[in-house]
Scaffold this motif. Structure first.
Motif, PDB file in Angstrom:
ATOM      1  N   SER A   1       0.860  -1.184   0.000  1.00  0.00           N
ATOM      2  CA  SER A   1       0.000   0.000   0.000  1.00  0.00           C
ATOM      3  C   SER A   1       0.892   1.228   0.000  1.00  0.00           C
ATOM      4  N   TYR A   2       0.356   2.320  -0.536  1.00  0.00           N
ATOM      5  CA  TYR A   2       1.098   3.575  -0.558  1.00  0.00           C
ATOM      6  C   TYR A   2       0.288   4.649   0.148  1.00  0.00           C
ATOM      7  N   GLY A   3       0.969   5.417   0.998  1.00  0.00           N
ATOM      8  CA  GLY A   3       0.329   6.537   1.671  1.00  0.00           C
ATOM      9  C   GLY A   3       0.174   7.704   0.707  1.00  0.00           C
ATOM     10  N   THR A   4      -0.511   8.743   1.136  1.00  0.00           N
ATOM     11  CA  THR A   4      -0.735   9.916   0.287  1.00  0.00           C
ATOM     12  C   THR A   4       0.577  10.606  -0.079  1.00  0.00           C
ATOM     13  N   ASP A   5       1.619  10.383   0.741  1.00  0.00           N
ATOM     14  CA  ASP A   5       2.929  10.969   0.452  1.00  0.00           C
ATOM     15  C   ASP A   5       3.766  10.080  -0.465  1.00  0.00           C
TER      16      ASP A   5
END
Length: 196
Positions: free
Chosen positions: A50-54
């Motif tokens: 998963s990737y965060g908004t950053d």
């Protein structure tokens, strides 16, 4: 339930059907192990990325796995990571767990394994490795005790000595830690420190 009965139950309930000879083989292979090496995605984590908004990669790790690795370290069994990917989350978790080895972005895990053997003065039979996919097979075939989580691909589960009941990222590493501690006669003594 005695340690031997619990270990037998671990094997009999495993997703890989085990004969008593296979059970004994895994226990015998676990006795000389002084170093446990692990893949990350699908082993220490559930394999999802998963990737965060950053844009940073996020991973979740199970606290029971971490405690099992702490028990190994306390017992003189080192642990480390050899993973094909790199991330800040993995570096942070390795530091928290005080792992002896961390190799990220590993294109050839076997080359790194040979380097670790030289550094530590160990033989392959003194090492265990847990992996879940085809890229782990060369290393799994080289170590003394090869393990896979329940969610590993079939080709891996068919070729290892021990398959856990639990999935990667959900306590599979703890099962392997417990197996090592039981095989080396350390489990009951460690448990007594908490069961007073």
């Amino acid at each position: 339930m005695t340690t031997q009965e619990h270990t037998a139950a671990m094997f009999s309930n495993s997703s890989k059907s085990s004969s008593s000879q296979e059970q004994e083989n895994a226990l015998l292979r676990a006795r000389p192990v002084r170093l446990l090496l692990l893949d990350v995605d699908g082993v220490l984590s559930d394999g999802r990325i998963s990737y965060g908004t950053d844009g940073l990669e996020l991973k979740s790790f199970h606290t029971q796995d971490g405690f099992g690795l702490r028990l190994l370290r306390q017992s003189g069994i080192a642990a480390g990571i050899i993973t094909g990917r790199g991330s800040e989350a993995v570096r942070r978790r390795a530091a928290e767990l005080k792992l002896s080895h961390l190799y990220e972005n590993a294109a050839d895990k076997l080359v790194l394994f040979e380097e670790i053997l030289r550094q530590e003065g160990l033989q392959p039979e003194q090492c265990a490795y847990m992996g879940d996919d085809w890229m782990d097979l060369p290393l799994l075939r080289r170590v003394g005790l090869a393990a896979a989580p329940a969610n590993a691909v079939a080709a891996v589960k068919e070729r290892v000595h021990f398959v856990t009941q639990r999935n990667g990222g959900d306590g599979a590493v703890r099962e392997l830690c417990d197996l090592l501690l039981k095989a080396q006669g350390l489990y009951d003594q460690l448990l007594l420190q908490f069961d007073r």
